[in-house]
Design a protein around this motif. Structure first.
Motif, PDB file in Angstrom:
ATOM      1  N   ALA A 184      -5.075  20.060  10.922  1.00 30.87           N
ATOM      2  CA  ALA A 184      -5.570  18.539  10.567  1.00 30.87           C
ATOM      3  C   ALA A 184      -4.199  17.979   9.971  1.00 30.87           C
ATOM      4  O   ALA A 184      -3.525  18.665   9.099  1.00 30.87           O
ATOM      5  N   THR A 185      -4.134  16.646  10.090  1.00 37.92           N
ATOM      6  CA  THR A 185      -3.010  15.948   9.418  1.00 37.92           C
ATOM      7  C   THR A 185      -3.514  14.659   8.752  1.00 37.92           C
ATOM      8  O   THR A 185      -4.285  14.156   9.816  1.00 37.92           O
ATOM      9  N   GLN A 186      -3.181  14.147   7.712  1.00 33.84           N
ATOM     10  CA  GLN A 186      -3.518  12.926   7.084  1.00 33.84           C
ATOM     11  C   GLN A 186      -1.917  12.043   7.114  1.00 33.84           C
ATOM     12  O   GLN A 186      -1.003  12.791   6.495  1.00 33.84           O
ATOM     13  N   ALA A 187      -1.994  10.884   7.690  1.00 33.15           N
ATOM     14  CA  ALA A 187      -0.860  10.064   7.453  1.00 33.15           C
ATOM     15  C   ALA A 187      -1.275   8.709   6.638  1.00 33.15           C
ATOM     16  O   ALA A 187      -2.314   8.237   6.961  1.00 33.15           O
ATOM     17  N   PHE A 188      -0.530   8.801   5.556  1.00 36.93           N
ATOM     18  CA  PHE A 188      -0.799   7.648   4.446  1.00 36.93           C
ATOM     19  C   PHE A 188       0.377   6.657   4.480  1.00 36.93           C
ATOM     20  O   PHE A 188       1.439   6.835   4.918  1.00 36.93           O
ATOM     21  N   ALA A 189       0.011   5.305   4.239  1.00 37.49           N
ATOM     22  CA  ALA A 189       0.931   4.145   4.059  1.00 37.49           C
ATOM     23  C   ALA A 189       0.486   3.079   3.289  1.00 37.49           C
ATOM     24  O   ALA A 189      -0.833   2.898   3.161  1.00 37.49           O
ATOM     25  N   ASP A 190       1.250   2.444   2.714  1.00 34.92           N
ATOM     26  CA  ASP A 190       0.911   1.174   1.805  1.00 34.92           C
ATOM     27  C   ASP A 190       0.684   0.105   2.790  1.00 34.92           C
ATOM     28  O   ASP A 190      -0.025  -0.923   2.211  1.00 34.92           O
ATOM     29  N   ARG A 191       1.079  -0.108   3.867  1.00 35.71           N
ATOM     30  CA  ARG A 191       0.746  -0.825   4.835  1.00 35.71           C
ATOM     31  C   ARG A 191       0.876  -0.859   6.250  1.00 35.71           C
ATOM     32  O   ARG A 191       0.880   0.351   6.537  1.00 35.71           O
ATOM     33  N   ARG A 192       0.174  -1.497   7.183  1.00 35.40           N
ATOM     34  CA  ARG A 192      -0.134  -1.272   8.489  1.00 35.40           C
ATOM     35  C   ARG A 192       1.200  -1.597   9.363  1.00 35.40           C
ATOM     36  O   ARG A 192       2.060  -2.186   9.029  1.00 35.40           O
ATOM     37  N   GLY A 193       1.094  -1.107  10.451  1.00 45.16           N
ATOM     38  CA  GLY A 193       1.994  -1.423  11.432  1.00 45.16           C
ATOM     39  C   GLY A 193       1.989  -2.866  11.860  1.00 45.16           C
ATOM     40  O   GLY A 193       0.972  -3.578  11.815  1.00 45.16           O
ATOM     41  N   GLN A 194       3.013  -3.269  12.545  1.00 42.05           N
ATOM     42  CA  GLN A 194       3.325  -4.871  12.738  1.00 42.05           C
ATOM     43  C   GLN A 194       2.309  -5.354  13.844  1.00 42.05           C
ATOM     44  O   GLN A 194       1.437  -6.145  13.744  1.00 42.05           O
ATOM     45  N   ASN A 195       1.828  -4.282  14.918  1.00 40.49           N
ATOM     46  CA  ASN A 195       0.790  -4.566  15.711  1.00 40.49           C
ATOM     47  C   ASN A 195      -0.272  -3.765  15.777  1.00 40.49           C
ATOM     48  O   ASN A 195      -1.143  -3.423  16.906  1.00 40.49           O
ATOM     49  N   ASP A 196      -0.467  -3.321  14.471  1.00 41.28           N
ATOM     50  CA  ASP A 196      -1.730  -2.353  14.374  1.00 41.28           C
ATOM     51  C   ASP A 196      -2.800  -3.053  14.235  1.00 41.28           C
ATOM     52  O   ASP A 196      -3.149  -4.188  13.896  1.00 41.28           O
ATOM     53  N   GLN A 197      -3.937  -1.857  14.793  1.00 40.97           N
ATOM     54  CA  GLN A 197      -5.251  -2.551  14.358  1.00 40.97           C
ATOM     55  C   GLN A 197      -5.812  -1.760  13.523  1.00 40.97           C
ATOM     56  O   GLN A 197      -5.855  -0.566  13.269  1.00 40.97           O
ATOM     57  N   THR A 198      -6.307  -2.327  12.395  1.00 41.74           N
ATOM     58  CA  THR A 198      -6.957  -1.608  11.307  1.00 41.74           C
ATOM     59  C   THR A 198      -8.427  -1.976  10.908  1.00 41.74           C
ATOM     60  O   THR A 198      -8.682  -3.254  11.269  1.00 41.74           O
ATOM     61  N   TYR A 199      -9.161  -1.292  10.258  1.00 41.42           N
ATOM     62  CA  TYR A 199     -10.682  -1.534  10.349  1.00 41.42           C
ATOM     63  C   TYR A 199     -11.068  -1.395   8.719  1.00 41.42           C
ATOM     64  O   TYR A 199     -11.273  -0.479   8.362  1.00 41.42           O
ATOM     65  N   LYS A 200     -10.863  -2.553   8.239  1.00 42.17           N
ATOM     66  CA  LYS A 200     -11.212  -2.345   6.644  1.00 42.17           C
ATOM     67  C   LYS A 200     -13.170  -2.643   6.657  1.00 42.17           C
ATOM     68  O   LYS A 200     -13.503  -3.436   7.337  1.00 42.17           O
ATOM     69  N   LEU A 201     -13.682  -2.077   5.512  1.00 40.19           N
ATOM     70  CA  LEU A 201     -15.326  -2.146   5.528  1.00 40.19           C
ATOM     71  C   LEU A 201     -15.425  -3.709   4.982  1.00 40.19           C
ATOM     72  O   LEU A 201     -14.804  -4.329   4.343  1.00 40.19           O
ATOM     73  N   PRO A 202     -16.497  -4.158   5.765  1.00 42.72           N
ATOM     74  CA  PRO A 202     -17.005  -5.711   5.150  1.00 42.72           C
ATOM     75  C   PRO A 202     -17.303  -5.721   3.731  1.00 42.72           C
ATOM     76  O   PRO A 202     -17.780  -4.661   3.505  1.00 42.72           O
ATOM     77  N   VAL A 203     -17.074  -6.727   3.229  1.00 45.86           N
ATOM     78  CA  VAL A 203     -17.274  -6.955   1.811  1.00 45.86           C
ATOM     79  C   VAL A 203     -18.881  -6.520   1.185  1.00 45.86           C
ATOM     80  O   VAL A 203     -18.985  -5.665   0.334  1.00 45.86           O
ATOM     81  N   GLU A 204     -19.880  -6.619   2.078  1.00 50.12           N
ATOM     82  CA  GLU A 204     -20.967  -6.289   1.878  1.00 50.12           C
ATOM     83  C   GLU A 204     -21.391  -4.990   2.007  1.00 50.12           C
ATOM     84  O   GLU A 204     -22.414  -4.551   1.548  1.00 50.12           O
ATOM     85  N   HIS A 205     -20.447  -4.142   2.521  1.00 55.85           N
ATOM     86  CA  HIS A 205     -20.666  -2.692   2.740  1.00 55.85           C
ATOM     87  C   HIS A 205     -19.722  -2.064   1.645  1.00 55.85           C
ATOM     88  O   HIS A 205     -19.792  -0.663   1.388  1.00 55.85           O
ATOM     89  N   ARG A 206     -19.043  -2.692   0.827  1.00 56.57           N
ATOM     90  CA  ARG A 206     -18.419  -1.913  -0.462  1.00 56.57           C
ATOM     91  C   ARG A 206     -19.538  -1.689  -1.386  1.00 56.57           C
ATOM     92  O   ARG A 206     -20.230  -2.191  -1.780  1.00 56.57           O
TER      93      ARG A 206
END
Length: 206
Positions: A184-206
């Motif tokens: 297993a590998t985890q990759a961490f970063a402070d920001r996303r790629g230029q053409n990246d798709q990221t999925y943050k949780l909706p505010v109501e789910h936090r």
């Protein structure tokens, strides 16, 4: 005898179909927290090692990591497809090329920086990577993810990556060898790629 092996690194620079359950897709990250994920039927299903949903295991690892982030008072990670691509590629390479290291045997992706660049992340200030290898003793996706994250949390270097406030995004990738071990590998970063798709949780789910 069960064998656990882990190595951390930290750098700063200024579709399978699962019976009776829906296969995991990237869009599903936006609909769940670790609290809702652990209630999902597919997360708790017994792993069929002849037909593994690797994306579901990757998601389970991310949500278990976010559980630890919240327990320790940190913001949960957003999911990054670019980071997951890098992590999954490295785990697969470790299995197929028979090595366990942050330094790949494949020259074109020898270092974490090279792997992230190849995956689409070129602009960042902080990146990191955790790797682990363990025998696949757990019976469900969720339990195996808990086992892997627990290994990392008991290691100071890996724990530091998981609880690093500078990291905002995470991608996880797992792969299995023929001798009953999961890499297993985890990759961490402070920001996303230029053409990246990221999925943050909706505010109501936090």
């Amino acid at each position: 005898m069960k064998k656990n092996t882990i190595l951390p690194t930290l750098i700063f620079i200024t579709l399978s179909v699962i019976a009776n359950a829906q296969a995991w897709t990237n869009e599903m990250y936006a609909n769940h927290t670790f609290k809702s994920f652990e209630k999902l039927k597919q997360a708790n299903q017994e792993i069929d090692f002849k037909n593994i949903d690797l994306k579901l295991l990757n998601a389970a690892i991310l949500f278990e990591t976010n559980r630890q982030r919240e327990i320790n008072g940190f913001e949960r990670f957003g999911h990054s497809i670019v980071l997951e691509k890098s992590a999954a590629m490295h785990s697969k390479d470790m299995v197929e090329k028979k090595f366990f290291s942050h330094t790949s045997k494949i020259k074109s992706r020898k270092t974490l920086l090279m792997r992230l660049s190849m995956s689409g992340l070129k602009d960042y200030s902080a990146i990191g990577e955790n790797i682990a290898m363990t025998s696949k003793t757990s019976t469900s996706y969720l339990l195996l993810a808990k086992e892997l994250v627990d290994i990392w949390m008991k290691s100071p270097g890996h724990r530091a990556n998981i609880l690093n406030a500078e990291f905002n995004y995470l991608g996880c990738g797992a792969f299995f060898d023929k001798n009953n071990y999961v890499y297993a590998t985890q990759a961490f970063a402070d920001r996303r790629g230029q053409n990246d798709q990221t999925y943050k949780l909706p505010v109501e789910h936090r």
